[in-house]
Design a protein around this motif. Structure first.
Motif, short mmCIF file in Angstrom:
data_model
loop_
_atom_site.label_atom_id
_atom_site.label_comp_id
_atom_site.label_asym_id
_atom_site.label_seq_id
_atom_site.Cartn_x
_atom_site.Cartn_y
_atom_site.Cartn_z
N TYR A 1 -22.16 -54.43 16.44
CA TYR A 1 -21.77 -53.14 17.01
C TYR A 1 -20.47 -53.26 17.80
CZ TYR A 1 -23.05 -48.31 17.43
OH TYR A 1 -23.08 -46.95 17.25
N HIS B 1 -18.51 -52.40 14.36
CA HIS B 1 -18.89 -51.02 14.09
C HIS B 1 -18.13 -49.97 14.91
CE1 HIS B 1 -21.30 -47.99 12.21
NE2 HIS B 1 -21.65 -47.50 13.40
N ARG C 1 -18.26 -42.83 5.50
CA ARG C 1 -19.35 -43.74 5.87
C ARG C 1 -19.33 -45.02 5.02
NH1 ARG C 1 -23.71 -42.99 8.90
NH2 ARG C 1 -23.38 -40.76 9.01
N TYR D 1 -21.81 -52.39 7.23
CA TYR D 1 -23.18 -52.30 7.73
C TYR D 1 -23.91 -53.60 7.43
CZ TYR D 1 -22.41 -47.34 8.41
OH TYR D 1 -21.92 -46.13 8.83
#
Length: 111
Positions: free
Chosen positions: A24, A28, A81, A86
């Motif tokens: 994160y 991210h 996205r 991920y």
């Protein structure tokens, strides 16, 4: 153009807290800023204390996005996205909460 805040409440998956932290913070947040039109900033926070009804989520990410409407914010967030990195199994997806807020008044600051 209005400034909106995206609030994403979540938890790391059981046993994946360290992986979640690295992903994160190091990947991210910057991915979301880079791939979301109008996104000005992002920050993640950990819940350390609360009163009243307890949140089931210990982690909060807040992004600030300039857009014409909340619908445009969501569309901008979702449009790219697939351009983000991920990691499977890193999030507890059972309690993720996603909200878009618009300022109800001016920002107050200390003088």
């Amino acid at each position: 153009m209005p400034l909106y805040q995206i609030h994403i409440h979540m938890n790391p998956a059981e046993g994946r807290c360290d992986d979640f932290e690295r992903w994160y913070e190091d990947i991210h947040v910057d991915d979301v800023i880079r791939t979301t039109d109008g996104c000005r900033s992002g920050q993640r926070l950990w819940l350390r204390s609360s009163t009243g009804q307890a949140s089931p989520n210990e982690h909060l990410a807040i992004y600030e996005v300039e857009a014409d409407s909340a619908d445009v914010v969501i569309a901008a967030l979702n449009a790219r996205r697939d351009d983000r990195t991920y990691v499977d199994g890193i999030l507890d997806t059972s309690q993720i909460a996603f909200s878009v807020y618009e300022a109800a008044g001016p920002r107050h600051e200390s003088s």
